[in-house]
Write a protein that holds these residues in place. Structure first.
Motif, short mmCIF file in Angstrom:
data_model
loop_
_atom_site.label_atom_id
_atom_site.label_comp_id
_atom_site.label_asym_id
_atom_site.label_seq_id
_atom_site.Cartn_x
_atom_site.Cartn_y
_atom_site.Cartn_z
N PHE A 29 0.83 -1.20 0.00
CA PHE A 29 0.00 0.00 0.00
C PHE A 29 0.87 1.26 0.00
N LEU A 30 1.99 1.22 0.72
CA LEU A 30 2.91 2.35 0.73
C LEU A 30 3.53 2.54 -0.65
N PHE A 31 4.17 1.49 -1.18
CA PHE A 31 4.79 1.59 -2.49
C PHE A 31 3.74 1.80 -3.59
N GLY A 32 2.57 1.20 -3.41
CA GLY A 32 1.51 1.35 -4.41
C GLY A 32 0.99 2.76 -4.50
N SER A 33 0.89 3.46 -3.37
CA SER A 33 0.45 4.86 -3.41
C SER A 33 1.52 5.74 -4.06
N SER A 34 2.79 5.36 -3.93
CA SER A 34 3.85 6.10 -4.61
C SER A 34 3.76 5.92 -6.12
N GLN A 35 3.40 4.73 -6.57
CA GLN A 35 3.21 4.49 -8.00
C GLN A 35 2.18 5.44 -8.61
N LEU A 36 1.18 5.80 -7.80
CA LEU A 36 0.07 6.62 -8.29
C LEU A 36 0.23 8.10 -7.93
N TYR A 37 1.41 8.48 -7.51
CA TYR A 37 1.67 9.78 -6.88
C TYR A 37 1.07 10.96 -7.68
N HIS A 38 1.30 11.00 -8.99
CA HIS A 38 0.80 12.10 -9.82
C HIS A 38 -0.14 11.58 -10.92
N HIS A 39 -0.87 10.52 -10.65
CA HIS A 39 -1.70 9.93 -11.71
C HIS A 39 -2.73 10.94 -12.22
N SER A 40 -2.95 10.91 -13.53
CA SER A 40 -3.78 11.94 -14.16
C SER A 40 -5.27 11.81 -13.86
N PHE A 41 -5.76 10.58 -13.65
CA PHE A 41 -7.21 10.47 -13.41
C PHE A 41 -7.58 9.53 -12.26
N LEU A 42 -6.76 8.56 -11.93
CA LEU A 42 -7.09 7.68 -10.82
C LEU A 42 -6.94 8.44 -9.50
N ARG A 43 -7.90 8.29 -8.63
CA ARG A 43 -7.89 8.95 -7.33
C ARG A 43 -8.04 7.90 -6.22
N PRO A 44 -7.71 8.25 -4.97
CA PRO A 44 -7.90 7.27 -3.88
C PRO A 44 -9.31 6.70 -3.82
N GLY A 45 -10.30 7.51 -4.17
CA GLY A 45 -11.68 7.02 -4.15
C GLY A 45 -11.99 6.03 -5.25
N SER A 46 -11.09 5.87 -6.22
CA SER A 46 -11.31 4.94 -7.33
C SER A 46 -11.35 3.48 -6.89
N ILE A 47 -10.90 3.20 -5.66
CA ILE A 47 -10.91 1.81 -5.19
C ILE A 47 -12.33 1.28 -5.03
N HIS A 48 -13.33 2.18 -5.02
CA HIS A 48 -14.72 1.73 -4.88
C HIS A 48 -15.36 1.40 -6.23
N ASP A 49 -14.63 1.65 -7.31
CA ASP A 49 -15.12 1.32 -8.64
C ASP A 49 -14.51 -0.01 -9.07
N GLU A 50 -15.32 -1.07 -9.07
CA GLU A 50 -14.81 -2.42 -9.33
C GLU A 50 -14.15 -2.53 -10.70
#
Length: 445
Positions: A263-284
């Motif tokens: 989860f730590l390294f995974g959030s770093s992978q998404l650090y500046h992602h253009s459209f994925l947001r933390p709330g995207s985990i609720h979209d299957e």
């Protein structure tokens, strides 16, 4: 007059009820952690002195005061430095990116592949006596095979082979490396796994850096996005195959039953992602589409595969984190939480091994500590001695509480007299078979 009497009586009753309501206690104030989660971090120092004296790593943390020493130790600084380097190397990079792999990294791939083969050769037992929701005893057979194979696996590195000229210091390092490697795969006695074992794998990689086998500036991206992820995927197979229990009563602080670092390294992978947001985990659909590319979404997918209840029910921390606006804030929060809730928590830190390469920094003959266990009993133990052998408490298998712990029935890294936590994989499998009686839910508290 009658109305005045009624009003007076009502006021008296209200006053009485107010007196009976206890005044709430003032909230406990805890010392705030550092603003920088990597404060004190140092890059691992490569050990090249041919005269260094190896020793068998063992546990040095047995009491709260040892945590203060640990936080000031060279080992703590280097562990933080290793995590920082891997976290920064993963930033804005996908698991599917092209990453250069050095020869030592390819050898680690081969080592993990051979461990995976041991799992295939040791399927779990499906006899009637071992189909409960708890760990499958065949895991102990796999673990013994792993122990026997460890020395040969380490000798896949040319500098660790017996016949390699001029590699004396590395040959002597094999015993140190073996401890961390074996501890990375779970506990054979309890048949469980948790963030402490995951930390041991990180320490194993750290020792490879300190021995100069891998070079952190060159190999960090491959170590985190290839090697570490290969390890996590293999652990998922092991957890599912042998129904490993989560180590501790809360899984890993509400993130996942077993893991934290993805989860730590995974959030770093998404650090500046253009459209994925933390709330995207609720979209299957988004989770499934991005699981092959990002650790964070893969972990969410894995959780959803074995737990059918709401994320809020079984992983409230992840649900709360999903409301954070940016991945940079998630990454910062994850790093702070890992420092305070994993590295600096006695129930986990007491299982860290220290030797020559991972230096505790305090002489072993410094003195003794009085350990107060969760039931008020006290016992003295010399610093560095793991008197319990498994739980780190100052009592043996018969803990002095009027009962003995059966093999594999200790509660993990929390209180020694807790209950084992069922494997979600086993619970899901049992649900598929249609149990005669509905399974009682284990409350998340």
């Amino acid at each position: 007059m009658q109305e005045d009497a009624r009003a007076a009586l009502a006021n008296k009753l209200r006053s009485k009820r107010t007196e009976e309501i206890p005044t709430p206690l003032a909230p406990q104030k805890t010392a705030p952690g550092p603003k920088d989660p990597f404060q004190g971090a140092k890059s691992p120092v490569v050990v090249m002195d041919p005269h260094w004296a190896p020793c068998t790593p063992h546990k040095r943390i047995v009491a709260p005061e040892d945590m203060v020493r640990f936080q000031a130790s060279p080992a703590f600084a280097e562990i933080l430095g290793m995590i920082r380097a891997l976290n920064e190397s993963a930033q804005d990079r996908s698991l599917m990116d092209d990453i250069e792999e050095s020869e030592p990294v390819k050898i680690i791939h081969e080592i993990l592949a051979r461990v995976a083969q041991l799992v295939k050769e040791t399927p779990r037992s499906n006899t009637a006596a071992s189909t409960s929701r708890f760990g499958n005893p065949e895991f102990r057979t796999f673990y013994k095979k792993l122990q026997h194979a460890t020395d040969d696996l380490l000798q896949l590195f040319p500098c660790l082979r017996e016949a390699e000229p001029g590699a004396t210091q590395h040959r002597r390092a094999r015993d140190e490396l073996a401890i961390y490697f074996q501890e990375s795969w779970g506990n054979a006695g309890r048949i469980d796994y948790g963030s402490g074992m995951e930390l041991n794998f990180l320490c194993w990689l750290l020792l490879l850096v300190k021995l100069g086998i891998v070079q952190l500036p060159r190999d960090a991206p491959a170590l985190v996005l290839r090697i570490f992820w290969q390890y996590i995927e293999l652990m998922r197979v092991i957890e599912a195959e042998y129904w490993l229990e989560p180590a501790g009563s809360h899984g890993v602080w509400g993130l996942d039953d077993y893991h934290f670092l993805p989860f730590l390294f995974g959030s770093s992978q998404l650090y500046h992602h253009s459209f994925l947001r933390p709330g995207s985990i609720h979209d299957e659909e988004l989770v499934d589409d991005n699981a092959p590319k990002y650790m964070y979404f893969s972990c969410i997918q894995s959780i959803n595969a074995v737990k059918t209840e709401s994320l809020r029910w079984h992983s409230p921390m992840l649900d709360d984190i999903s409301s954070v606006k940016t991945w940079s804030k998630v990454n910062e929060g994850m790093a702070k939480m890992y420092r305070s809730e994993v590295l600096l928590k006695l129930p986990i830190a007491q299982h860290i091994f220290f030797g020559t390469l991972l230096d505790f920094g305090v002489p072993e003959d410094e003195g003794t500590h009085t350990h107060i266990n969760g039931h008020g009993a006290t016992a003295s133990a010399p610093t560095g001695v793991d008197v319990a052998g498994t739980n780190g408490h100052a009592h043996g298998p018969a803990c002095g509480h009027g009962h003995a712990h059966g093999e594999g029935q200790a509660s993990g890294w929390g209180d020694c007299c807790g209950i084992p936590i069922p494997s979600a994989f086993a619970a899901a499998e049992q649900a598929k078979r249609g149990p005669a009686k509905p399974l009682r839910r284990i409350p998340f508290d």
